[in-house]
Motif scaffolding. Structure first.
Motif, PDB file in Angstrom:
ATOM      1  N   LEU A  77       9.280  14.219  -2.092  1.00 35.06           N
ATOM      2  CA  LEU A  77       8.328  14.564  -3.144  1.00 35.06           C
ATOM      3  C   LEU A  77       6.979  14.884  -2.524  1.00 35.06           C
ATOM      4  N   TRP A  78       6.396  15.989  -2.954  1.00 37.57           N
ATOM      5  CA  TRP A  78       5.015  16.282  -2.580  1.00 37.57           C
ATOM      6  C   TRP A  78       4.100  15.489  -3.501  1.00 37.57           C
ATOM      7  N   GLU A  87      -5.923  17.183   0.152  1.00 34.27           N
ATOM      8  CA  GLU A  87      -4.580  17.408   0.686  1.00 34.27           C
ATOM      9  C   GLU A  87      -3.478  17.274  -0.358  1.00 34.27           C
ATOM     10  N   VAL A  88      -2.368  17.950  -0.096  1.00 31.41           N
ATOM     11  CA  VAL A  88      -1.091  17.613  -0.716  1.00 31.41           C
ATOM     12  C   VAL A  88      -0.157  17.256   0.442  1.00 31.41           C
ATOM     13  N   PHE A  89       0.717  16.277   0.244  1.00 28.42           N
ATOM     14  CA  PHE A  89       1.454  15.753   1.388  1.00 28.42           C
ATOM     15  C   PHE A  89       2.835  15.261   0.984  1.00 28.42           C
ATOM     16  N   VAL A  99       0.829  -1.208   0.000  1.00 29.52           N
ATOM     17  CA  VAL A  99       0.000   0.000   0.000  1.00 29.52           C
ATOM     18  C   VAL A  99       0.863   1.258   0.000  1.00 29.52           C
ATOM     19  N   GLN A 100       1.839   1.312   0.898  1.00 33.37           N
ATOM     20  CA  GLN A 100       2.603   2.539   1.092  1.00 33.37           C
ATOM     21  C   GLN A 100       3.679   2.760   0.026  1.00 33.37           C
ATOM     22  N   SER A 101       3.865   1.773  -0.831  1.00 33.28           N
ATOM     23  CA  SER A 101       4.767   1.946  -1.965  1.00 33.28           C
ATOM     24  C   SER A 101       3.984   2.079  -3.274  1.00 33.28           C
ATOM     25  N   CYS A 159       6.776   9.066  -1.509  1.00 31.45           N
ATOM     26  CA  CYS A 159       7.049  10.488  -1.285  1.00 31.45           C
ATOM     27  C   CYS A 159       8.550  10.781  -1.258  1.00 31.45           C
ATOM     28  N   LEU A 160       9.344   9.863  -1.785  1.00 27.84           N
ATOM     29  CA  LEU A 160      10.789  10.057  -1.878  1.00 27.84           C
ATOM     30  C   LEU A 160      11.229   9.638  -3.275  1.00 27.84           C
TER      31      LEU A 160
END
Length: 410
Positions: free
Chosen positions: A228-229, A250-252, A135-137, A355-356
């Protein structure tokens, strides 16, 4: 067909076509409460109509959940079924899409032994760690949407007659996800474009730090090199778009694990583990949470932070203008999916690898080396208000406004 039925149809289509963006031959896993059975049936129908190979539904029931926490022995909460883990992992490996439909009462586990809640959160978090990495990737397509339950609707609209509460919450949800519009899919494409414009601006600026100030808040968050946003739609490893949260405003990005200093005050209640945590302040030193104070839910908050080593740090930084649809509704949903999209927020726990730069292909060790936090939990809490200012600090020390009085300053 009534107006409600039309909007429900549009909502189901949005969830399938925009949320998980089901592809021909793809499987879909749905986790939902029995309160949302009508919506689940519609979503299942829509999924098969666009070519889904099979839809798997995992239903839960709030009353049964409550009975377990009241009557089951304490040591049973350290257990999470391996077959449930295998189901998600195997489906994820096969490229299935995952949808969560949340309906839970914010007060479901009020008065329950907090040690049981903490034990279950830890056991489930550890058991599902591999699935969570998918999920987080962004390896898979996934989305979270909502459907009312009587208890949740009563919490949001206690002033209404009982028979009016669920319809009122449905109306609020439809509005928040744009399902009440003539062409919701087109509206989401436009919204997606607007959020990506904010993402592009922030990525071009490449700020080194963010400085938050508001009543009860003075916080500096350092961002890792290569951060990265992100915002609105995401892309899975097959190159297919999906919308992880509906609604989303949102932007995160990710914070540097050890780069958070100062203190921050909550601006909305946090519904966590079937309990409400409210009016709380969190203090950080070198990224680590060193102190928490809450007027309501102190023990629940302490247990959240103590989940594992990573739950003592932040994993997400998210920006949401005060002048946004959910905020302007003046509704408190007591549900993070909605309340986080009415307010700037942070997340305790794990960071999103996407986000990276290059993060999607990094190992857990490489992500840690680049300053990203790892945890078995990820819990958003709201900090924004119309009194919040945020400055972006560049590497040379130059300061530029990002938010003024709760809204975008650019």
């Amino acid at each position: 067909m009534t107006l409600f039925e039309k909007n429900l149809e549009k909502y189901a289509s949005l969830a399938v076509e925009v949320g998980v963006n089901i592809q021909p031959g793809q499987k879909l896993y749905i986790a939902a409460s029995i309160d949302s059975v009508e919506l689940v049936r519609l979503i299942t129908k829509k999924a098969y109509e666009v070519g889904a190979a099979q839809v798997f539904v995992d239903f839960s029931d709030d009353e049964i959940t409550r009975l377990r926490y009241e009557l089951a022995p304490k040591d049973s909460f350290d257990y999470f079924p391996s077959w449930k883990v295998q189901e998600r992992e195997l489906l994820a490996e096969e490229g299935a899409a995952f949808m969560s439909i949340i309906s839970q009462s914010p007060d479901l586990l009020k008065g329950v032994d907090t040690a049981k809640i903490a034990a279950f959160q830890k056991a489930s978090g550890q058991a599902l760690s591999k699935y969570r990495q998918y999920v987080q990737s962004d390896k898979i397509s996934w989305t979270v949407i909502a459907s009312p339950s009587k208890a949740w609707a009563n919490k949001v609209f206690p002033e209404l007659a009982e028979e009016e509460q669920v319809p009122a919450l449905w109306e609020a949800i439809f509005k928040a996800v744009r399902a009440d519009l003539e062409d919701p899919v087109a509206a989401w494409r436009e919204h997606d474009s607007l959020l990506h414009a904010k993402v592009d601006y922030l990525n071009n600026k490449n700020y080194q730090k963010l400085h938050y100030t508001a009543p009860g808040t003075d916080l500096v968050i350092e961002l890792p090199k290569g951060h990265l946003w992100c915002g609105a739609s995401s892309v899975n490893e097959k190159g297919e778009d999906f919308m992880a949260n509906m609604p989303t405003e949102e932007v995160f990005t990710v914070p540097l694990k050890t780069g958070v200093e100062g203190y921050v005050a909550s601006s909305k209640p946090l519904s966590y583990g079937g309990n409400i945590i409210d009016n709380f302040t969190i203090t950080f030193e070198k990224g680590r949470i060193i102190k928490v104070e809450a007027e309501q839910g102190q023990k629940v908050l302490e247990n959240l932070v103590a989940t594992d080593e990573g739950s003592h740090y932040l994993g997400e930084v998210a920006l949401v203008p005060h002048d946004s649809p959910i905020s302007n509704s003046n509704l408190l949903f007591y549900n993070t999916l909605f309340d986080e999209n009415a307010s700037n927020h942070l997340a305790i726990g794990s960071a999103y690898a996407f986000c990276l730069e290059g993060g999607k292909k990094m190992s857990r060790e490489e992500l840690a080396e680049n300053g990203l936090n790892e945890s078995i939990t990820h819990v958003d809490f709201m900090i924004g208000s119309d009194k919040m200012n945020i400055d972006g600090i560049k590497e040379d020390g130059t300061t530029e406004p990002i938010f003024r009085d709760g809204n975008w300053a650019f």
